[in-house]
Design an enzyme around this catalytic site. Structure first.
Site, PDB file in Angstrom:
ATOM      1  N   HIS A 318       0.868  -1.180   0.000  1.00  0.00           N
ATOM      2  CA  HIS A 318       0.000   0.000   0.000  1.00  0.00           C
ATOM      3  C   HIS A 318       0.903   1.227   0.000  1.00  0.00           C
ATOM      4  CE1 HIS A 318      -2.983   2.955   1.174  1.00  0.00           C
ATOM      5  NE2 HIS A 318      -3.946   2.047   1.063  1.00  0.00           N
ATOM      6  N   ARG A 338      -6.129  10.493  -0.047  1.00  0.00           N
ATOM      7  CA  ARG A 338      -5.817  11.071  -1.365  1.00  0.00           C
ATOM      8  C   ARG A 338      -7.092  11.298  -2.179  1.00  0.00           C
ATOM      9  NH1 ARG A 338      -2.372   6.850  -3.565  1.00  0.00           N
ATOM     10  NH2 ARG A 338      -2.734   5.698  -1.642  1.00  0.00           N
TER      11      ARG A 338
HETATM   12  O1  MEZ Z   1      -9.091  -1.891  -0.491  1.00  0.00           O
HETATM   13  C1  MEZ Z   1      -8.261  -1.496   0.332  1.00  0.00           C
HETATM   14  O2  MEZ Z   1      -7.183  -2.050   0.488  1.00  0.00           O
HETATM   15  C2  MEZ Z   1      -8.552  -0.252   1.091  1.00  0.00           C
HETATM   16  C3  MEZ Z   1      -9.939   0.200   1.084  1.00  0.00           C
HETATM   17  C4  MEZ Z   1      -7.561   0.384   1.708  1.00  0.00           C
HETATM   18  C5  MEZ Z   1      -7.551   1.816   2.036  1.00  0.00           C
HETATM   19  O3  MEZ Z   1      -6.666   2.512   1.553  1.00  0.00           O
HETATM   20  O4  MEZ Z   1      -8.412   2.290   2.763  1.00  0.00           O
END
Ligand code: MEZ
Length: 534
Positions: A318, A338
């Site tokens: 992420h 974002r």
């Molecule tokens: O789908 C995801 O991983 C999610 C919703 C994560 C996020 O950034 O909130």
């Protein structure tokens, strides 16, 4: 409150804020993305992968840490358990108490089957609970499942199994209705219309959310439904080995009480693996946004009985894990930050990318920027750069952060950082397992009968990269699907004699391949001590 060493960079970010808000960053071209990924994305670091020497994916490369547990010894010998006297008997055995497992249990129960959940922690202790920003569904007049498909297929590098992705997007609107009916408190306008936003790589606003604790709200509702239906839940009990019958079909699992280590036998007509992700494997030394129990158990259980993996070499980092302070290192900073207008800014206060590129591209771009001299900051935990959260209030007006992302405000507020006034430091964090067990559109593994899989343990729904909000969606769509089909299949199943012969067979393969290892698996819990194999 930030330490002195950050102050000059903070001043640069603040001075550039107005100009940066007005800036329209250009999107990267396909070629630029490819080059960026090849050089900076962790999935492309050849030295971090190892070829499997045994099992159905022999010859494929997977992360070194995953290879270690896939080619490890069982925790038991077949002679340790008496398969003739099962402790539990059920139609559908569901391994895992997160969103996918709960959805499967509810639908199996609805279909009239007896269902039972076993979970190594408690129901709800799962990555579902940790999901923040939302769940995608094309249910607005300007959108369609076809458009949703195109976004996700492209975002996943055209590698998704088309029939799985097609099911995901076509069943999405019904998944939202189902959750809404069960009681999920989605964000709504005064007239009841669902509030929707963009995520990285979406061409329409289709992210439905419950502020920035969407997963917790969904899990709360699913758990209540499981408990209200009085579906049996055996908690603090891990599945450590699948049981097959004499015909080679899945027929239950050996369970281990996490506290007493007592072994138990669950016999079932069909089995659903819903064990979730792998963030706690800390691939390549990354921190993680994942729940404590995310140790790829389902992949090990399935692999040892011969179920194939698909795309096990692709992980999602992420883009925005918390890089500071140390206490929350690696924790998820939702993409919704974002979506609401915050941009990524380097140490000099420069915007260096469009904030809503797809996740793999965004993560690689942040890593590149941090590595460029003078553009990243030493956070004390590693490198990081700024996510300029005060932009959200400047764009949406005062109160936007508290209303839309209160969990973020609270998480940083605990450490004296008011995200309405100060930006936050971020760096990619290990978030999601794109690959997993290979299933067909009914949710059944492609090569072990009566073995179903749902949620993050599945590979192929998203291809080689997943878009935001398609995971909360897949646990619902494919959790329900697995429950329905496992219940239907169970009606015609006659379970043969139970066996654990696969354990010895696998041991022989380890020996024949010359693999020398002391590792036992599934791992069950991460090891943050010096001990081995806890
Ligand atoms: O789908 C995801 O991983 C999610 C919703 C994560 C996020 O950034 O909130």
């Amino acid at each position: 409150m930030y330490a002195e060493k950050f102050q000059s960079s903070l001043a640069a970010v603040e001075a550039a804020r107005e100009k940066n808000i007005a800036l329209e960053p250009v999107r990267m071209t396909a070629q630029q993305k490819e080059d960026l990924l090849a050089e900076f994305h962790p999935d492309y670091k050849q030295g971090e992968f190892r070829e499997l020497s045994i099992g159905p994916n022999k010859g494929d490369k997977v992360p070194t840490e995953l290879a270690e547990i896939l080619q490890a010894h069982s925790r038991i010998k077949a002679s340790d358990v008496d398969l003739t006297k099962p402790d539990y008997e059920t139609d559908v055995l569901i391994i895992g108490g997160g969103g996918a497992g709960a959805s499967a249990a509810i639908e199996a129960d609805e279909a009239g089957a007896s269902a039972m959940i076993v979970t190594k922690l408690r129901i709800g202790d799962a990555n579902t609970m940790m999901a923040e920003g939302g769940i995608q569904a094309a249910d607005k007049p300007n959108d369609s499942p076809a458009t949703h498909f195109v976004d996700a297929f492209g975002g996943g590098h055209y590698a998704a199994k088309r029939e799985l992705l097609s099911k995901l997007v076509c069943d999405a609107p019904d998944a939202i209705l189902w959750l809404n009916k069960l009681g999920v408190e989605f964000d709504k306008e005064a007239d009841g219309t669902m509030v929707t936003t963009h995520g990285g790589g979406t061409s329409r606003k289709r992210m439905h959310a419950a502020k920035d604790y969407s997963g917790a709200e969904i899990m709360r509702t699913l758990r209540d439904e499981v408990l209200n239906r009085q579906i049996p839940v055996v908690d603090f009990t891990a599945a450590i080995e699948l049981i097959l019958d004499e015909n080679g079909n899945a027929a239950g699992a050996v369970l281990m009480n996490m506290e007493t280590k007592e072994l138990l036998v669950a016999k079932a007509k069909t089995v659903v693996i819903a064990t979730g992700g792998a963030g706690r494997m800390h691939y390549q030394g990354f921190p993680t946004s994942n729940h404590y129990g995310a140790t790829a158990d389902g992949l090990v259980l399935g692999y040892r009985v011969g179920a194939k993996l698909l795309y096990a070499e692709t992980l999602q980092y992420h883009p925005t894990g918390a890089a500071y302070p140390e206490q929350i290192y690696g924790a998820l900073v939702t993409e919704k930050v974002r979506s609401l207008g915050a941009k990524l800014v380097n140490a000099k206060g420069e915007v260096f990318m469009h904030p809503l590129e797809t996740r793999d591209v965004s993560a690689a771009s942040i890593i590149r920027e941090c590595n460029a001299r003078g553009n990243g900051l030493d956070t004390g935990n590693g490198l990081g750069l700024w996510l300029d959260t005060p932009m959200i209030e400047a764009i949406g007006g005062p109160g936007t952060i508290e209303k839309r992302i209160p969990a973020m405000m609270r998480m940083f507020g605990k450490y004296g950082i008011d995200i309405r006034k100060e930006p936050i430091l971020v760096y990619p964090t290990l978030h999601y397992q794109n690959g997993g067990l290979d299933i067909n559109v009914n949710g059944e593994t492609t090569n072990v009968k009566n073995l179903f899989v749902a949620g993050e343990a599945v590979g192929g729904i998203h291809g080689r990269n997943r878009l935001m909000g398609n995971s909360l969606l897949d646990i619902i769509v494919f959790g329900r699907n697995a429950g329905i089909n496992a219940a239907k299949t169970a009606k015609d199943v006659k379970v043969g004699k139970l066996t654990l012969d696969h354990i010895e067979k696998f041991e022989k393969e380890i020996e024949a391949a010359g693999i020398k290892t002391d590792t036992v698996s599934p791992k069950l819990l991460p090891n943050y001590t010096k001990q081995k194999n806890i």
